[in-house]
Write a protein that holds these residues in place. Structure first.
Motif, mmCIF file in Angstrom:
data_model
loop_
_atom_site.group_PDB
_atom_site.id
_atom_site.type_symbol
_atom_site.label_atom_id
_atom_site.label_comp_id
_atom_site.label_asym_id
_atom_site.label_seq_id
_atom_site.Cartn_x
_atom_site.Cartn_y
_atom_site.Cartn_z
ATOM 1 N N PRO A 197 -7.680 0.334 17.225
ATOM 2 C CA PRO A 197 -6.411 -0.407 17.144
ATOM 3 C C PRO A 197 -5.232 0.554 17.321
ATOM 4 C CG PRO A 197 -7.295 -0.075 14.954
ATOM 5 C CD PRO A 197 -8.323 0.463 15.918
ATOM 6 N N GLU A 198 -4.057 -0.007 17.583
ATOM 7 C CA GLU A 198 -2.869 0.835 17.704
ATOM 8 C C GLU A 198 -2.297 1.100 16.326
ATOM 9 O OE1 GLU A 198 0.370 -0.278 20.297
ATOM 10 O OE2 GLU A 198 -1.115 -0.933 21.776
ATOM 11 N N TRP A 199 -2.507 2.294 15.818
ATOM 12 C CA TRP A 199 -1.946 2.622 14.505
ATOM 13 C C TRP A 199 -0.499 3.030 14.675
ATOM 14 C CZ3 TRP A 199 -4.327 1.086 10.321
ATOM 15 C CH2 TRP A 199 -5.715 0.898 10.364
ATOM 16 N N PRO A 200 0.330 2.749 13.675
ATOM 17 C CA PRO A 200 1.734 3.139 13.787
ATOM 18 C C PRO A 200 1.874 4.655 13.731
ATOM 19 C CG PRO A 200 1.261 2.241 11.608
ATOM 20 C CD PRO A 200 0.040 2.018 12.441
ATOM 21 N N SER A 242 -11.622 4.645 13.830
ATOM 22 C CA SER A 242 -11.196 3.769 12.733
ATOM 23 C C SER A 242 -12.338 2.930 12.198
ATOM 24 C CB SER A 242 -10.093 2.832 13.198
ATOM 25 O OG SER A 242 -8.971 3.570 13.545
ATOM 26 N N ASP A 243 -13.068 2.261 13.104
ATOM 27 C CA ASP A 243 -14.170 1.414 12.671
ATOM 28 C C ASP A 243 -15.225 2.227 11.938
ATOM 29 O OD1 ASP A 243 -13.008 -0.803 13.645
ATOM 30 O OD2 ASP A 243 -14.667 -1.388 14.965
ATOM 31 N N THR A 289 6.344 5.730 10.534
ATOM 32 C CA THR A 289 6.197 4.350 10.096
ATOM 33 C C THR A 289 5.193 4.243 8.967
ATOM 34 O OG1 THR A 289 6.501 3.854 12.417
ATOM 35 C CG2 THR A 289 5.936 2.028 11.003
ATOM 36 N N SER A 348 6.959 5.023 5.937
ATOM 37 C CA SER A 348 7.834 3.981 5.364
ATOM 38 C C SER A 348 7.000 2.817 4.812
ATOM 39 C CB SER A 348 8.892 3.521 6.360
ATOM 40 O OG SER A 348 8.308 2.975 7.488
ATOM 41 N N ILE A 349 5.806 2.580 5.368
ATOM 42 C CA ILE A 349 4.938 1.560 4.756
ATOM 43 C C ILE A 349 4.512 2.020 3.360
ATOM 44 C CG2 ILE A 349 2.670 0.454 4.906
ATOM 45 C CD1 ILE A 349 3.056 0.241 7.888
#
Lengths: 148, 501
Positions: free
Chosen positions: A64-67, A5-6, A71, A74-75
């Motif tokens: 990080p914990e990604w959904p 991610s980073d 989810t 839905s975001i």
């Protein structure tokens, strides 16, 4: 894999900053210029951003914990709804778009259909009364031409 | 005697029935906003700003209303920290460490009353500190020229990430994102458009209110969708609220020490309330030692961070009012309030608009007493707010944010920007990149560039001019040290994490 991610974000920042620098180079310069000019500060800031992004790529933090995918979906739906709301507020008035979007958002947070519809309607009418009649803001309730 | 004369001027403004009513309303709304889980002082005040401006209040009235909301939210934040173990914002985290265990032990009412008193003492002493220190500092600030201001902004940005962020590169990146967004719009010197991509809507630049509402309020809804409104903590009931006088008296030195330390932590640029509550908690913990039982739910563990946190909030107003440099997220939001009201903070504010400064200080003092009165006997009313389900609360917050921005600017484009900032805020917070520097960058970017360019005009392009005075050289050295120090200090000072059930 665990630091992706980073790194992806860092890469995105570098690309945006390069585009930013490129367009800063194109800034029109007026004949009445000061020693620094309009270009130097944006280019400087974007360069610092690139340095930070490189540090992020070289020394990334824990992932990080990604959904989960559902989810994320839905975001994205709620983002689309809010964009639609931005366009709808002027032509359609406050009450109808607010009721729809607030119900939908409520349903996304806690999937209880009855509660969602009721909160949407309640919020829409309650906020309209609050804004229009108590706070006296210039809101339009319904599309033009209804109840004239 | 100067202070007394100025204070009477301030009270003359703040004690009018109308302003007093605004202060009471503001305190009430603020406490509710602060108590709502997931809404802290910064995002609470952020949603209220556009609404207040649409009401068309004059500068002093709007300022009184918004600062009461701000103070109220600082008080209210402790309610959700203690009862739900959900801190509304970063500084409230320390209150959960002893407040939540105390509430679980069936002493929720005591914890709320003790923290209410501690907040009062902290905020009250800090307001007095503000009255003494701010005029002194504003005299020093007269010696500031463009080079010194540029160095000061540099200091603010390099220290802001500091303790609250875990990664200096990310904190610096956040400042850069803010500054890059601030450059969009018309160039202040030449009047020609920059970085707009030819989009006419962007010629006026990006309004920081749009950014604040998006980053702080709208991003919150995505987090709630992700968690489906489930909060891990179970609410705790408050049965009877009595005032534990003996226990409050036993924490008197803790409150005084914490207020003093918190105030000075707040005055430091970039440190703000997070550092205030963190330092005071650690200090009291080491004074109490092993026997103190910190972390198990003791009165001192609740009193210290609340006094420190509220004192720091008052202390942070000193650099904000005298120099125009906010020290924390919430003061950044208050600076946004001032700028929108066309009040330029800085040394001139004290001589040119004394009614604003002293009216503000007087209303802070009044708000403090109102809040103490509201928060101790009426705390049960605010506790009820906690049971509002997120599925009703969050859509409500989003709609209020949108209407606030819409009634202020009337442009659909700004609403689209709010959504964009909401998404940006979600991604940044997921990646542990702080969002406050982004706001500060948008807020101060123009000034920072202008001061640099003015300094270069004065010196005819000589870069050494930035180091020409002792003040500016000192500030630049301090900003380099302030940026590097946390990288090494972080290994020694580890932040305690929130207690888990």
């Amino acid at each position: 894999m665990s630091h992706l991610s980073d790194r992806i974000f860092g890469l995105a920042v570098i690309l945006v900053a390069l585009v930013y620098i490129a367009s800063a180079m194109q800034i029109q310069v007026s004949f009445l210029s000061d020693p620094v000019g309009s270009k130097a500060f944006p280019i400087g800031v974007a360069s610092v951003a690139i340095i930070c992004a490189v540090v992020m790529i070289l020394r990334p933090d824990e992932e990080p914990e990604w959904p989960e995918l559902w989810t994320v979906f839905s975001i994205i739906i709620s983002i689309v709804l809010l964009i639609g709301y931005s366009y709808a507020l002027k032509p359609l008035g406050f009450i109808i778009p607010t009721a729809i979007v607030a119900s939908a958002l409520s349903y996304q947070i806690t999937p209880k259909p009855k509660f969602a519809v009721l909160s949407g309607l309640g919020l829409s009418l309650g906020l309209f009364v609050l804004f229009k009649f108590i706070l006296d803001l210039g809101l339009i309730g319904f599309p033009k031409g209804w109840f004239v | 005697m100067d202070i007394l004369a100025n204070l009477s001027l301030g009270f003359g403004i703040a004690l009018s029935p109308y302003t007093l009513m605004l202060a009471v309303i503001g305190c009430f709304i603020g406490t509710i906003v602060g108590a709502l889980p997931g809404l802290g002082p910064s995002n609470g005040v952020a949603i209220m700003i556009p609404l207040t401006f649409s009401l068309g209040l004059d500068a002093v009235a709007a300022l009184v209303l918004l600062t009461s909301i701000y103070y109220g939210a600082m008080y209210g934040g402790r309610i959700s920290s203690i009862l739900l173990n959900i801190p509304g914002d970063e500084p409230a985290l320390m209150t959960t460490l002893d407040g939540y265990p105390m509430a679980k032990a069936g002493r929720a009412g005591d914890a709320l009353v003790i923290s209410g008193f501690a907040s009062f003492i902290g905020a009250f002493l800090a307001t007095i500190g503000l009255m003494v220190l701010a005029p002194l500092l504003s005299r020093v600030a007269y010696q500031f020229g463009p080079a010194e201001y540029f160095a000061l902004y540099l200091l603010a940005f390099s220290t802001l990430g500091g303790i609250s962020s875990n990664n200096q590169a990310k904190a610096a990146l956040a400042s850069c994102i803010g500054l890059m967004i601030a450059m969009i719009g018309l160039d202040p010197n030449s009047g020609l458009p920059r970085m707009t991509g030819g989009n006419l809507h962007l010629y006026d630049g990006v309004d920081f209110l749009v950014a604040i509402v998006g980053l702080f309020a709208v991003s919150e809804i995505f987090f709630f969708i992700e968690s489906h409104g489930k909060s891990s903590a179970v609410g705790i009931k408050v049965d009877k609220v009595t005032v534990p006088w003996a226990e409050i008296w036993s924490t008197r030195w803790t409150m005084l020490r914490s207020s003093a330390l918190g105030f000075f932590a707040g005055v430091l640029p970039g440190a703000g309330a997070s550092l205030g509550s963190f330092m005071t908690y650690m200090m009291e913990k080491s004074i109490a030692g092993e026997k103190g039982g910190f972390g198990t739910g003791v009165a001192k563990g609740v009193a210290a961070p609340e006094a420190g946190n509220n004192a720091a909030a008052g202390g942070a107003l000193v650099p904000m009012l005298t120099l125009g440099v906010p020290g924390s997220g919430t003061t950044a939001v208050l600076l946004a309030v001032l700028v929108t009201l066309n009040i330029t903070p800085g040394p001139m504010l004290f001589t040119e608009r004394p009614e604003v400064v002293w009216g503000l200080i007087a209303s802070l003092l009044i708000a403090n007493f109102v809040l103490l009165a509201m928060n101790v006997p009426m705390v049960k009313i605010f506790v009820k707010i906690l049971s509002v389900p997120p599925a009703l609360l969050l859509p409500g917050v989003t709609m209020v944010s949108f209407v606030g921005i819409y009634s202020l600017t009337g442009s659909y484009f700004d609403l689209l920007l709010v959504v964009a900032f909401g998404v940006l805020g979600y991604v940044l917070r997921k990646l542990d990149i702080p969002t406050v520097p982004v706001i500060l960058g948008i807020l101060l970017g123009h000034q920072m560039e202008k001061q640099l360019r003015d300094a270069m005009v004065l010196s005819d392009g000589e870069w050494q001019y930035l180091f020409s005075s002792g003040i500016s050289t000192g500030l630049i050295i301090a900003s380099i040290l302030g940026f590097l120090a946390p990288i090494f200090l972080r290994r020694i000072l580890t932040k305690p994490q929130a207690v888990s059930d």
